[in-house]
Design an enzyme around this catalytic site. Structure first.
Site, short mmCIF file in Angstrom:
data_model
loop_
_atom_site.label_atom_id
_atom_site.label_comp_id
_atom_site.label_asym_id
_atom_site.label_seq_id
_atom_site.Cartn_x
_atom_site.Cartn_y
_atom_site.Cartn_z
N HIS B 63 0.87 -1.19 0.00
CA HIS B 63 0.00 0.00 0.00
C HIS B 63 0.90 1.23 0.00
CE1 HIS B 63 -3.67 -2.33 0.94
NE2 HIS B 63 -2.83 -3.12 1.57
N ASN B 95 -6.70 0.76 -2.74
CA ASN B 95 -7.55 1.39 -1.69
C ASN B 95 -7.01 2.74 -1.27
OD1 ASN B 95 -5.36 0.12 -0.46
ND2 ASN B 95 -6.47 -0.29 1.44
N ASP B 153 -8.80 -5.09 -2.12
CA ASP B 153 -8.09 -5.40 -0.87
C ASP B 153 -8.55 -4.48 0.25
OD1 ASP B 153 -6.12 -6.75 0.72
OD2 ASP B 153 -4.96 -4.91 0.64
N HIS B 180 -8.68 -10.37 -0.95
CA HIS B 180 -8.58 -10.31 0.51
C HIS B 180 -9.81 -11.08 1.01
CE1 HIS B 180 -8.34 -7.65 4.34
NE2 HIS B 180 -9.41 -8.40 4.49
N ASP B 306 2.33 -7.03 2.31
CA ASP B 306 1.16 -6.25 2.75
C ASP B 306 1.62 -4.99 3.50
OD1 ASP B 306 -1.40 -5.39 3.13
OD2 ASP B 306 -1.96 -6.93 4.58
N PHE B 324 -5.53 -1.12 11.29
CA PHE B 324 -4.89 -2.40 11.01
C PHE B 324 -3.67 -2.20 10.10
CE2 PHE B 324 -9.34 -3.47 11.81
CZ PHE B 324 -9.24 -4.57 12.64
N GLY B 325 -2.63 -2.95 10.33
CA GLY B 325 -1.53 -3.01 9.36
C GLY B 325 -0.19 -2.54 9.88
#
Lengths: 314, 449
Positions: B63, B95, B153, B180, B306, B324-325
């Protein structure tokens, strides 16, 4: 005597010795609050901030009364918060509280771990007044105190905790505290509210009330939240009452003379019938009284803001 | 003609089965020779003694946040982070704000990558308009202008009929759907794996079936349509079983796994560590073990990071309010090398394969090789020496990395794209005077904004 940590974030992390120290100290304070003059000035000149992100008049009042009886200055910080801004509101508030010179901060917050987050950022002693579905340590301490006071012991007792274990911080703190003090715990409720993951605590799980209550010395009832019904974790309050509600007859499934407890506020006629609440075996109002003594003991045993602890956020 | 000779390094190229000391000659941005000894005049020489030379890594799941999320990452900073991790080609997810669902969106990413990026960037376009899960995007047109795959995703396609049509239609294009897999109804407001740790921390859990029911559904749809389903960031043993079963039945399913799911478990959340909060959530040890086996037996094709940058402001928060992430490109190879190659569970060749030809095969591309004739995209690796990974080694604009402070036994010494050096490790002496633009650490701002 003092607790070994700057903060009281949970029962987890305290030893049986620490728990006993709080209970013993509370015994002295209980004597104080039953006098005509109910004050001891051990916290004179110190500041307690009640930081409540969730409404709870009962708990806040109990902390406030405890602090005032120790002669502390009390500031009540009621922070209305939307779920979107819940993290930001906490960060924004931290600086203000430090600037007010708080020695103790009592925090209630909808997010599990919020007191831990706060404790890292401030010099003051942080007391967890309930965080999300995580812990509510002073509740467990006052419950242990109440049992100890009535029965003279906790070790060897069988305690049945009934209701929404999954979402209950009261249940978690009580499981840990009462186990550390030697009690045996059985959790009772539907599988959606009492998941198997709780077996990791070393407790028993029963899904039917009659099975679960067998040989119980204490029947501890949790408040059922209507919002769980909206998420289909149980079909209706009526069905809950039918399956898990305690009345006089069902109390007979437990050990004769078994005591009934509830952290409040009670949904009368749902978790417990009115006549059971009025029985001598009900400790529900004693719990409220003892809450003040326990919270006095907690303030007393925590050191308050320390000069030697740097606050990383300031 | 510009000529560059990489001398005295150990070449590691799984695509050709090479793992020995060789010299590598680059001419005009392409690999022109790979031989035991190359003597050439009028050439710039890089002495790679003590280093390994591998094809540049490929990350098919990142991302980069641009456009719309420039506070946490840009194509410029994201590609620098990639270069610092030895990556030379990355796919970036759609996204963004706005969602990359139009030709303009795809072209924007490509033009920013050309002007500000230092490595190859392939935009992934959305499966549905606005990632709303309702209306398919113009797959053909998007592909023609450079989209390398399609994905919603982060917002999985919940409607099975839409997923069916998407899989059916992409058969025409020979391009995978990166899915996803998550049932959003099951996930609800969950924040971590549902289990013993979530119970203890009082955090609302995400049930493990939230992933596996969607993996199973999507495998069934791939079987029914013949389309190519690529399962993103597999995290549970049940998902692994579903993919293995589908592959055994000849369904066109590929899959990736992230470095964090291969090395961490839900225990990392204890203490409300927001750098252990990601989707899918970290699971149990048995899941981690199943993922490792699945990568080893070929059920999972490749490693993908990711890489998900989030600002310190967003991550420095109570657990359930934090996004998240985690970022992952700088640390992917060093972490996996330290966890699996140093411990002798994997060979170096295996790890490099899963970061080069593995992802290239998913995309059906001839990438991830040092074969003469291809673009000179490669990376120099220093292996076996212990070094602490510090925040200053992060080139991403965001620092949400759980490995800051960890000791690793591998470092990316330098990275080259089209024969031009795009990264030089700040703590290592440049093997020779660098050619081209070297990625520099981001300049520190004097004060917080």
């Amino acid at each position: 005597m003092a607790l070994p940590t700057k903060d009281l974030l949970g029962i987890e992390g305290l030893s049986a010795g620490d728990l006993t120290a709080v209970l013993d100290t509370a015994k002295g304070f209980k004597e104080v609050i039953t006098r005509t003059v109910k004050k001891v000035p051990v916290l004179r000149g110190r500041t307690v901030v009640n930081l409540f992100f969730e409404n709870s008049t009962r708990t806040r009042t109990s902390f406030e009364l405890a602090a005032r009886r120790l002669d502390a200055d009390v500031i009540n910080f009621d922070v209305a918060t939307s779920s979107v801004a819940k993290g930001e509101a906490l960060l924004d508030t931290i600086e203000t509280i430090e600037a007010l010179g708080a020695d103790y901060i009592v925090i209630r917050h909808g997010s599990s771990g919020a007191p831990h987050f706060l404790a890292k950022a401030v010099r003051a002693s942080v007391i967890n007044g309930g965080d999300g579905a995580h812990e509510h340590p002073t509740q467990a301490l006052l419950d242990a105190f109440t049992i100890q006071e009535r029965l003279g012991k906790i070790e060897g007792l069988r305690v049945a905790i009934v209701g929404d274990i999954l979402h209950s911080r009261v249940a978690r703190s009580n499981i840990i505290a009462l186990q550390k003090l030697g009690a045996q715990i059985v959790l009772i409720g539907p599988p959606s509210l009492v998941p198997e993951s709780f077996l990791a605590y070393g407790v028993e799980i029963e899904h039917t009330l009659r099975e679960g209550l067998r040989d119980a010395d204490i029947v501890y009832l949790l408040r059922i939240q209507l919002e769980r019904q909206r998420k289909n974790l149980f079909p209706s309050l009526d069905e809950y009452r039918l399956l898990y509600g305690i009345n006089r007859e069902r109390l007979g499934w437990a050990k004769p003379g078994a005591l009934v407890m509830h952290p409040g506020p009670v949904n009368r006629g749902v978790e417990v019938s009115r006549d059971v609440m009025e029985m001598d075996e009900s400790l529900i109002t004693t719990q409220v009284t003892n809450g003040v003594a326990i919270r006095m003991a907690v303030f007393y045993l925590l050191q308050g803001a320390r000069e030697d602890v740097a606050a990383p956020h300031t | 003609m510009s000529r560059l000779l990489i001398r005295n390094g150990t070449i590691i190229d799984p695509s050709q089965g090479i793992h020995r000391a060789m010299d590598l000659l680059v001419e005009d941005g392409k690999i022109s020779a790979l031989k035991a000894r190359i003597d050439a005049s009028d050439v710039e020489i890089i002495d790679a003694s003590g280093l390994h030379v591998a094809p540049g890594f490929i990350d098919i799941h990142t991302h980069l946040r641009e456009p719309g999320g420039e506070g946490s990452e840009t194509i410029e900073t994201g590609t620098r982070a990639a270069a610092a991790g030895g990556f030379t080609t990355i796919y970036c997810m759609p996204n963004t704000t706005p969602v990359c669902d139009s030709e303009t969106g795809v072209q924007y990413v490509l033009s920013r990558a050309a002007s500000h990026g230092c490595i190859n960037v392939v935009p992934v376009a959305a499966i549905t308009k606005g990632m709303q899960g309702e209306e398919l995007t113009n797959f053909g047109r998007l592909m023609n202008c450079g989209a390398g795959a399609f994905s919603d995703d982060g917002r999985p396609v919940m409607n099975a009929e839409i997923m069916r049509r998407a899989l059916e239609y992409t058969k025409l294009l020979g391009i995978p759907l990166f899915e996803h897999c998550e049932d959003m109804n099951l996930t609800a407001e969950g924040h971590m794996n549902e289990g013993v740790v979530s119970a203890r921390l009082g955090i609302k859990g995400i049930p493990r079936v939230s992933e596996s029911v969607m993996v199973s559904r999507n495998c069934a749809l791939a079987a029914a349509t013949g389309g190519h389903l690529h399962v993103c960031h597999v995290s549970t043993r049940e998902s692994v079983d579903a993919i293995r079963e589908a592959r055994r039945n000849g369904v066109h399913v590929t899959a990736e796994v992230s470095p964090h799911h291969l090395t961490m478990t839900e225990e990392a959340v204890i203490g409300y560590n927001t750098n252990a909060k990601m989707k899918p959530p970290l699971c149990e040890k048995a899941d981690r073990d199943a993922l490792i086996v699945a990568l080893e037996d070929g059920t999972i094709d490749c490693i993908a990071t990711d890489h998900a940058p989030h600002s310190a402001q967003a991550k420095d928060n109570v657990f359930d309010a934090a996004p998240f992430g985690i970022i992952g490109m700088e640390t992917a190879f060093p972490v996996l090398y330290t966890s699996f190659v140093v411990t002798k569970r994997w060979t170096l060749d295996f790890l490099v394969e899963k970061m080069t030809t593995g992802p290239a095969r998913v995309m059906n591309r001839e990438w991830g090789t040092l074969r003469p004739g291809v673009a000179a995209d490669f990376t120099l690796l220093e292996l076996g020496k212990s070094a602490k990974f510090e925040q200053r080694h992060i080139f991403s604009k965001s620092k949400n990395c759980p490995w800051v402070g960890a000791t690793m036994k591998a470092r990316i010494a330098a990275t080259f794209v089209n024969g031009k050096q795009v990264f030089q490790h700040p703590d290592l002496v440049a093997p020779s005077s660098p050619v081209g633009d070297v990625a520099k650490p981001r300049e520190r701002k004097a004060a917080k904004a």
